[in-house]
Design a protein around this motif. Sequence first.
Motif, PDB file in Angstrom:
ATOM      1  N   GLY A   1       0.814  -1.216   0.000  1.00 23.80           N
ATOM      2  CA  GLY A   1       0.000   0.000   0.000  1.00 23.80           C
ATOM      3  C   GLY A   1       0.846   1.263   0.000  1.00 23.80           C
TER       4      GLY A   1
ATOM      5  N   VAL B   1     -14.089 -12.547   5.025  1.00 19.54           N
ATOM      6  CA  VAL B   1     -13.131 -13.578   4.653  1.00 19.54           C
ATOM      7  C   VAL B   1     -11.934 -12.927   3.974  1.00 19.54           C
ATOM      8  N   ALA B   2     -10.774 -13.132   4.587  1.00 18.38           N
ATOM      9  CA  ALA B   2      -9.562 -12.565   4.000  1.00 18.38           C
ATOM     10  C   ALA B   2      -9.420 -13.103   2.589  1.00 18.38           C
TER      11      ALA B   2
ATOM     12  N   GLU C   1      -9.679  -9.826  -3.145  1.00 19.17           N
ATOM     13  CA  GLU C   1      -8.667 -10.216  -4.106  1.00 19.17           C
ATOM     14  C   GLU C   1      -9.250 -11.224  -5.097  1.00 19.17           C
TER      15      GLU C   1
ATOM     16  N   ARG D   1      -1.608  -5.000   2.746  1.00 17.11           N
ATOM     17  CA  ARG D   1      -0.241  -4.856   3.205  1.00 17.11           C
ATOM     18  C   ARG D   1       0.587  -5.993   2.672  1.00 17.11           C
TER      19      ARG D   1
ATOM     20  N   ASP E   1      -1.508 -12.015  -0.411  1.00 16.36           N
ATOM     21  CA  ASP E   1      -2.917 -12.371  -0.274  1.00 16.36           C
ATOM     22  C   ASP E   1      -3.532 -12.613  -1.642  1.00 16.36           C
TER      23      ASP E   1
ATOM     24  N   GLU F   1       9.062  -6.028   0.815  1.00 11.92           N
ATOM     25  CA  GLU F   1       7.876  -6.756   0.348  1.00 11.92           C
ATOM     26  C   GLU F   1       7.951  -7.063  -1.138  1.00 11.92           C
TER      27      GLU F   1
END
Lengths: 366, 332
Positions: free
Chosen positions: A19, A125-126, A130, A157, A161, A260
């Motif tokens: 992000g 729900v994670a 996406e 972040r 994911d 990252e």
Amino acid sequence: MSLVERLEGKRMVVVAGSGGVGKTTTSAALALALAVQGRRVAVVTIDPAKRLAQALGLEELDNEPRRVDPERLAGHGLEVRGELWAMMLDAKRTFDDLITRLAPDERTRDEVLANRIYQELSGAVAGSQEFTAVAKLYELHREGRFDVLVLDTPPSRNALDFLDAPERLSSFFEGRALRVLLAPTGLAARVAAAGTGAALGVLRRLTGVDLMTDLGRFFRALSGLIDGFRERARAVGALLADPATAFLVVTSPEREPVAEAIFFVGKLREADLPFGGLIVNRVHSLPEPAPQPAAVAAALAEELGARTAAAVAENLAAHAVLAARDARAIEHLRTTLGVTDPVVLPNLDAEVHDDVPALVAIARLL
Amino acid sequence: MLRRRLLVVTGKGGTGKSTVAAALGVVAAREGRRTIVAEVAQRTDVPGSLGAAAGEPFAETPLRDGLWHISIDPADALREYLHDQLPSDTLARMLGGSRSFALLASATPGLAELLSMGKVWELAQAQRRTRASQPYDLVILDAPATGHGLATLAAPSAFARAAAAGPVARQGRLIHDWLTDPRNTGVLAVARAEALPVAETIALAGDLRAQLGLELEALVVNGLSPPRFGREEEGRLRKALAAREGSAAAGATHESGAAHESGNPVAFALELALADLAVARGERRQVERLRRAVGLTPLRLPFAVKEESGEVDPGVLADALSRTLARSEARA
């Protein structure tokens, strides 16, 4: 070779990164650069602040692509030979559409859509945002209306994911373990380990019976969709791995985003996904030879007064600290990732980031 | 602000949220409050920003005098929860190690967030779950970025709604009520004085109110450029640049301007100075926009990096935070 040239023949470009590194603006600028080349391009974005929509003159970006008025892009010294389209992803709508498409009949559809668990799902729900982003991309890809699709991945972040999302959602929807537990009289449950029965009991006790009943209804309703969903998740996974897809990783030169980006590129390579290039955004630079603050202060002291001259020198020195940091970050990325030609974008004045001239300025650099 | 039991730090990604959470921890510890900074979703950004090594996952790890850190993994939180709820250790261990139970737990919407918030809540209680655990005066939660952060905070109530009855619903409601009581909890948003982060922060303030009934307690605007030039200096800077570049370059405020290629070091430095003025002006506008939309006077933190590394200096940030907190308390 420019980035746009390197993306020749690609049908789908996934722009990833942590992000705050300027992903949305970069995605839009890239889409614009591709449209300049004569391609029909759609940029799929998540832009909660709607700034990009306003900059593009699209007051209402919704879940369907809208064409950016060519007039708006004209007059900035760029000839847009192709078409630029933009859409803002609505995760809930996309999920509802998917259920509607996959449901074998109206009753199943209504039952799923009205289910409390389902309604909590999109936020809770994670990975669901996406997943819907890729699901929408898959739809657009299949419709074949566009030459290239550019996806600005959801702000997360952990860009990872995004890669896990299809599998996580798929295992959630399949809910194999759940279905075994929810049908304790079935053969599967009797064959299952003794622990499973205990697990069911404990979960019932912990969560309360209502939740279990709701979950049970949910998975029963979903059972008609599971094959279709599994097939869809598989197709989406295959699309991500397709050689006509490219993952671009955007980072700023700061420590955490760089770490990252390195991690993410590693994961892409591990998963054999097509890594298409690295963009280092907001880079500070100095001309050669590097100006010396003390010399600048001395040269300006008489003209501006000692105080202002010192402030100019101090500002230059602060910039030099960042330029050195950024050069180190780029070198670190080069050697760690073996990327010889990252795209380096300058640190533009933050105020103009989302206006058309800024998009044009970035598009030129791509 | 630091007198609450729990301080939730949230904000858009890339605003320096974790560094601000770390600096807040340093300030609170200096004031003699036993403080722990908690991160969720397997993040360990806070120890890194203080130059310390991350401890074992789920362990309360000392970082410096009076300051601890924990990275909360929902799987560990679930194991701890089972251990506390079940009559026998054997059963807890069996379930905790069971694959189907893990699948089941991960398939239950919001359970991971609920368990993480449950642990944060436990850390903030005066009476901890075991006698050996010392209570903390303050828990600082370095929450996930805006959208996910809100979902994490809302998980206990979402869960309580989904599971109308049973112990988890009861505990979810208990945690939610505690969490949304302003006597216990303060929420702080970190922004940067740029258009997108400001817009997102304004939206966050509205969502917090609508979804959780919580008001933002404080706003931090991070990474502000230090005020180097006064408005009256702009004309002189422009004139000096024009004398070197001809009038065409005088309007350029980008570093990609003409001087970058011309190789005139003084002209380059002047362009940088004018760019700095433009950035500072834009920042003032954004801070004002934020102040008016949210109704809070933002705490301003300077852009402070170490000269040798160009990395953010948490020590300087903590000092600046101490000063700005003292000022805002004096005003109040």
